[in-house]
Design an enzyme around this catalytic site. Structure first.
Site, PDB file in Angstrom:
ATOM      1  N   LYS A  22      -7.136   9.753  12.094  1.00 24.50           N
ATOM      2  CA  LYS A  22      -5.982   8.971  12.564  1.00 24.50           C
ATOM      3  C   LYS A  22      -4.663   9.642  12.167  1.00 24.50           C
ATOM      4  CE  LYS A  22      -4.499   5.422   9.933  1.00 24.50           C
ATOM      5  NZ  LYS A  22      -3.082   5.357   9.540  1.00 24.50           N
ATOM      6  N   ASN A  23      -4.554  10.033  10.900  1.00 26.82           N
ATOM      7  CA  ASN A  23      -3.258  10.540  10.425  1.00 26.82           C
ATOM      8  C   ASN A  23      -2.964  11.953  10.902  1.00 26.82           C
ATOM      9  OD1 ASN A  23      -2.851   8.088   9.284  1.00 26.82           O
ATOM     10  ND2 ASN A  23      -3.270   8.728   7.180  1.00 26.82           N
ATOM     11  N   ARG A  91       4.551   2.097  11.672  1.00 25.43           N
ATOM     12  CA  ARG A  91       5.319   3.034  10.838  1.00 25.43           C
ATOM     13  C   ARG A  91       5.142   4.483  11.249  1.00 25.43           C
ATOM     14  NH1 ARG A  91       8.241   3.434   6.417  1.00 25.43           N
ATOM     15  NH2 ARG A  91       7.672   5.634   6.480  1.00 25.43           N
ATOM     16  N   CYS A 115       6.083  -2.115   4.327  1.00 26.05           N
ATOM     17  CA  CYS A 115       4.823  -2.800   4.562  1.00 26.05           C
ATOM     18  C   CYS A 115       4.254  -3.197   3.216  1.00 26.05           C
ATOM     19  CB  CYS A 115       3.858  -1.934   5.368  1.00 26.05           C
ATOM     20  SG  CYS A 115       3.379  -0.453   4.506  1.00 26.05           S
ATOM     21  N   ARG A 120       8.622   2.048   1.636  1.00 27.69           N
ATOM     22  CA  ARG A 120       8.454   3.138   2.582  1.00 27.69           C
ATOM     23  C   ARG A 120       9.757   3.623   3.243  1.00 27.69           C
ATOM     24  NH1 ARG A 120       2.750   2.842   5.396  1.00 27.69           N
ATOM     25  NH2 ARG A 120       3.056   5.072   5.144  1.00 27.69           N
ATOM     26  N   PRO A 121      10.620   4.207   2.432  1.00 27.38           N
ATOM     27  CA  PRO A 121      11.891   4.723   2.962  1.00 27.38           C
ATOM     28  C   PRO A 121      11.697   5.919   3.897  1.00 27.38           C
ATOM     29  CG  PRO A 121      11.562   5.450   0.697  1.00 27.38           C
ATOM     30  CD  PRO A 121      10.430   4.513   1.016  1.00 27.38           C
ATOM     31  N   ASP A 123      14.397   8.315   4.068  1.00 32.80           N
ATOM     32  CA  ASP A 123      15.548   9.166   3.747  1.00 32.80           C
ATOM     33  C   ASP A 123      15.235  10.661   3.884  1.00 32.80           C
ATOM     34  OD1 ASP A 123      13.878   8.366   1.484  1.00 32.80           O
ATOM     35  OD2 ASP A 123      15.127   9.714   0.302  1.00 32.80           O
ATOM     36  N   LEU A 124      14.010  11.056   3.571  1.00 36.50           N
ATOM     37  CA  LEU A 124      13.675  12.490   3.642  1.00 36.50           C
ATOM     38  C   LEU A 124      13.556  12.960   5.098  1.00 36.50           C
ATOM     39  CD1 LEU A 124      11.081  12.550   0.709  1.00 36.50           C
ATOM     40  CD2 LEU A 124      13.421  13.467   0.662  1.00 36.50           C
ATOM     41  N   ASP A 306      -4.975   7.031  -0.154  1.00 35.66           N
ATOM     42  CA  ASP A 306      -5.708   6.281   0.870  1.00 35.66           C
ATOM     43  C   ASP A 306      -7.170   6.022   0.495  1.00 35.66           C
ATOM     44  OD1 ASP A 306      -3.426   6.175   2.370  1.00 35.66           O
ATOM     45  OD2 ASP A 306      -3.951   7.839   3.690  1.00 35.66           O
ATOM     46  N   ILE A 328       1.656   7.103  -5.644  1.00 34.60           N
ATOM     47  CA  ILE A 328       2.335   7.412  -4.375  1.00 34.60           C
ATOM     48  C   ILE A 328       3.096   6.195  -3.844  1.00 34.60           C
ATOM     49  CG2 ILE A 328       2.060   8.305  -2.009  1.00 34.60           C
ATOM     50  CD1 ILE A 328       1.292  10.359  -4.150  1.00 34.60           C
ATOM     51  N   ARG A 398      -7.207  -0.706  12.991  1.00 38.83           N
ATOM     52  CA  ARG A 398      -6.112   0.271  13.126  1.00 38.83           C
ATOM     53  C   ARG A 398      -6.576   1.666  12.741  1.00 38.83           C
ATOM     54  NH1 ARG A 398      -2.171  -0.649   9.079  1.00 38.83           N
ATOM     55  NH2 ARG A 398      -1.705   1.445   9.790  1.00 38.83           N
TER      56      ARG A 398
HETATM   57  N1  EPU Z   1       9.025   8.763   0.735  1.00 34.88           N
HETATM   58  C1  EPU Z   1      10.365   8.741   0.433  1.00 34.88           C
HETATM   59  N2  EPU Z   1      11.247   9.042   1.449  1.00 34.88           N
HETATM   60  C2  EPU Z   1      10.835   9.355   2.699  1.00 34.88           C
HETATM   61  C3  EPU Z   1       9.450   9.381   2.987  1.00 34.88           C
HETATM   62  C4  EPU Z   1       8.566   9.076   1.970  1.00 34.88           C
HETATM   63  O1  EPU Z   1      10.769   8.464  -0.695  1.00 34.88           O
HETATM   64  O2  EPU Z   1      11.676   9.627   3.558  1.00 34.88           O
HETATM   65  C5  EPU Z   1       8.063   8.432  -0.334  1.00 34.88           C
HETATM   66  C6  EPU Z   1       7.164   7.254   0.012  1.00 34.88           C
HETATM   67  O3  EPU Z   1       7.810   6.024  -0.278  1.00 34.88           O
HETATM   68  C7  EPU Z   1       5.973   7.509  -0.848  1.00 34.88           C
HETATM   69  C8  EPU Z   1       5.857   9.034  -0.809  1.00 34.88           C
HETATM   70  O4  EPU Z   1       7.151   9.507  -0.444  1.00 34.88           O
HETATM   71  O5  EPU Z   1       6.215   7.120  -2.159  1.00 34.88           O
HETATM   72  C9  EPU Z   1       4.831   9.586   0.134  1.00 34.88           C
HETATM   73  O6  EPU Z   1       4.979   9.015   1.413  1.00 34.88           O
HETATM   74  P1  EPU Z   1       4.715   9.838   2.742  1.00 34.88           P
HETATM   75  O7  EPU Z   1       5.992  10.039   3.462  1.00 34.88           O
HETATM   76  O8  EPU Z   1       3.909  11.045   2.421  1.00 34.88           O
HETATM   77  O9  EPU Z   1       3.831   8.812   3.577  1.00 34.88           O
HETATM   78  P2  EPU Z   1       3.779   8.751   5.165  1.00 34.88           P
HETATM   79  O10 EPU Z   1       3.932  10.116   5.693  1.00 34.88           O
HETATM   80  O11 EPU Z   1       4.687   7.695   5.645  1.00 34.88           O
HETATM   81  C10 EPU Z   1       1.227   9.179   5.452  1.00 34.88           C
HETATM   82  C11 EPU Z   1       0.048   8.411   5.962  1.00 34.88           C
HETATM   83  C12 EPU Z   1      -0.320   7.324   4.969  1.00 34.88           C
HETATM   84  C13 EPU Z   1      -0.627   7.980   3.626  1.00 34.88           C
HETATM   85  C14 EPU Z   1       0.593   8.789   3.152  1.00 34.88           C
HETATM   86  C15 EPU Z   1       0.355   9.545   1.854  1.00 34.88           C
HETATM   87  C16 EPU Z   1       0.256   8.532   8.378  1.00 34.88           C
HETATM   88  C17 EPU Z   1       0.472   7.825   9.655  1.00 34.88           C
HETATM   89  N3  EPU Z   1       0.365   7.807   7.256  1.00 34.88           N
HETATM   90  O12 EPU Z   1       2.300   8.246   5.373  1.00 34.88           O
HETATM   91  O13 EPU Z   1      -1.509   6.717   5.467  1.00 34.88           O
HETATM   92  O14 EPU Z   1      -0.926   6.987   2.648  1.00 34.88           O
HETATM   93  O15 EPU Z   1       0.927   9.757   4.175  1.00 34.88           O
HETATM   94  O16 EPU Z   1      -0.730  10.386   1.963  1.00 34.88           O
HETATM   95  O17 EPU Z   1      -0.020   9.720   8.353  1.00 34.88           O
HETATM   96  C18 EPU Z   1      -3.088   5.020   5.783  1.00 34.88           C
HETATM   97  O18 EPU Z   1      -3.661   5.766   6.589  1.00 34.88           O
HETATM   98  O19 EPU Z   1      -3.598   3.950   5.372  1.00 34.88           O
HETATM   99  C19 EPU Z   1      -1.751   5.372   5.295  1.00 34.88           C
HETATM  100  C20 EPU Z   1      -0.921   4.501   4.730  1.00 34.88           C
END
Ligand code: EPU
Length: 419
Positions: A22-23, A91, A115, A120-121, A123-124, A306, A328, A398
């Site tokens: 999925k991811n 998201r 969520c 889940r910001p 900013d990056l 995960d 995380i 999902r």
């Molecule tokens: N973060 C920031 N700023 C940002 C983005 C992220 O501070 O702009 C922080 C997050 O709050 C968190 C950390 O960085 O503390 C890591 O978040 P990341 O951005 O890596 O998460 P994501 O890319 O939004 C994906 C997966 C998640 C998985 C995470 C971590 C998808 C669609 N989602 O989310 O999957 O947990 O990477 O590996 O790829 C799931 O499948 O159940 C799921 C939540």
């Protein structure tokens, strides 16, 4: 609303085919927006998140077809803003920002909400787009981005919890069509990022270093259509591996890639689970007692967040105290209060769950709260005495393709109820 009725106590036995990830597929589908030409994606899991992404692409003007496990996308004409509600609800849809900006030089994406697992910001993501030269505004619930041109640059994408997976994906996609060279430092190393880079490369992008912390992208004028087979879902594989261990089963995970699962398999072996790596997957079995352990979630190649909830359930079956620390996401212990209903002995102290085993879990009605918490509750139901009713399993749909069907094939007593 659907529920799973599980009669626990049956060891899982047999073979299960691991679906596409999925991811990996969500950002890959977003990447199809980078070209006018047709893209064919194979090994696509039939999940509600994937169908949802298809609808978002359609709302942006793309022609999308989903037959069997093949999704075809032709985005010959695209507009820069999709259906606000569709985008807001998932998201993962934030990863349309980079491709839209690269292709159209403007994008309007609804600001994704938090969520249950944390705030889940983004900013990056925004930092990456700004670094490439975009002007961004957050107004009326939208991220509005515009750029006359995107110009390659160096950017550091490490946040307080480490790199960002979808942020790296967004930056990489936008940089493929930027002028000059972009270097992403502290890039996410997850296999899903590498899979996206492979797809982008097949489309004509020039990317080096994906899978490591420094990714270099040399911009090209345009990308073309491509075909791609999505990698197998390492989290689905981890979930079945843990379920096999929890039920004292013997399960072959066909298509699973052990190299994507090193941290999980290492942990399972350390606590007494037997893991065999085969040519086309792996076999997980357990006959003896489980040892306690400490697990801390980390960015890849560390132990994945995960698969944290699932491991927490397994630890209820080890003799003694185990420590599970979530680094995380800030509140990813929603499964714990439901596990207590089944008789588990777990206390939360800040980012840490202290799990005391071994507990004979006893079935009860419980409520799923997010995707991975739901998977953990299903594993708990598989080992609990009596019947467990897991409600609100739309979360599972999902991210797990026909989980009830796959579990039944392994001998589990799982029934989907329409209530
Ligand atoms: N973060 C920031 N700023 C940002 C983005 C992220 O501070 O702009 C922080 C997050 O709050 C968190 C950390 O960085 O503390 C890591 O978040 P990341 O951005 O890596 O998460 P994501 O890319 O939004 C994906 C997966 C998640 C998985 C995470 C971590 C998808 C669609 N989602 O989310 O999957 O947990 O990477 O590996 O790829 C799931 O499948 O159940 C799921 C939540």
């Amino acid at each position: 609303m659907h529920s799973f009725l599980i009669k626990g106590g049956v060891p899982l036995q047999g073979e299960v085919e691991i679906s596409g990830a999925k991811n990996a597929v969500l950002p890959i589908l977003a990447a199809t927006l980078l070209t006018r030409e047709k893209c064919v994606i194979r090994g696509v899991p039939n999940l509600s998140d994937v169908v949802f992404m298809g609808r978002i692409l359609t709302s942006l003007g793309a022609k999308v077809r989903f037959r069997g496990d093949v999704m075809t996308v032709e985005a010959d004409r695209v507009k820069g803003h999709g259906d606000y509600e569709l985008v807001r609800k998932m998201r993962g849809s934030i990863c349309i920002l980079g491709p839209l900006l690269a292709r159209l030089r403007e994008a309007e994406v609804s600001f994704p909400g938090g969520c249950v697992i944390g705030s889940r910001p983004i900013d990056l993501h925004l930092k990456a787009m700004r670094a490439l030269g975009a002007r961004l505004m957050v107004e009326e619930g939208y991220v509005r981005a515009k750029a006359r041109r995107l110009v390659g640059t160096e950017m550091f994408l490490g946040g307080k919890a480490g790199p960002t997976v979808l942020g790296t994906a967004n930056a990489m996609m936008a940089a493929t069509l930027a002028e000059g060279v972009t270097v992403i430092e502290s890039a996410a190393c997850e296999p899903e990022v590498t899979d996206l880079a492979d797809f982008l490369t097949a489309m004509g992008a020039r990317i080096q270093g994906a899978g490591g912390p420094t990714i270099t992208i040399t911009g090209v004028k345009e990308l073309h259509g491509a075909e791609h087979e999505v990698i197998p879902d390492r989290i689905e594989a981890a979930t079945f591996a843990i379920a096999a261990a929890a039920t004292r089963g013997h399960v072959t995970l066909r298509n699973a890639r052990p190299t994507h699962l090193s941290a999980v398999l290492d942990k399972l072996e350390a606590i007494g689970v037997n893991v065999q790596r085969n040519a086309d997957g792996l076999t997980v079995s357990r006959s003896g007692a489980l040892a306690t352990t400490d697990v801390t979630t980390q960015p890849h190649p560390g132990y994945p967040t995960d698969a944290q909830a699932q491991m927490t359930v397994l630890m209820t079956q080890a003799e003694g105290v185990s420590i599970v620390t979530e680094r995380i996401f800030e509140s990813r212990f929603m499964h714990v209060s439901e596990l207590l209903r089944l008789g588990a002995d777990i206390t939360i102290e800040g980012p840490t769950a202290v799990v005391k085993g071994k507990t004979r879990l006893s079935g009860a009605p419980i409520m799923a709260s997010d995707l991975r918490a739901s998977a953990a509750l299903v594993i708990a139901g598989l080992i609990a005495r009596g019947e467990t009713l897991v409600k609100r399993i739309y979360h599972l749909d999902r991210g797990y393709e026909r989980l009830d069907h796959k579990l039944r094939k392994l001998g589990a007593h799982v029934q989907r109820l329409r209530k």
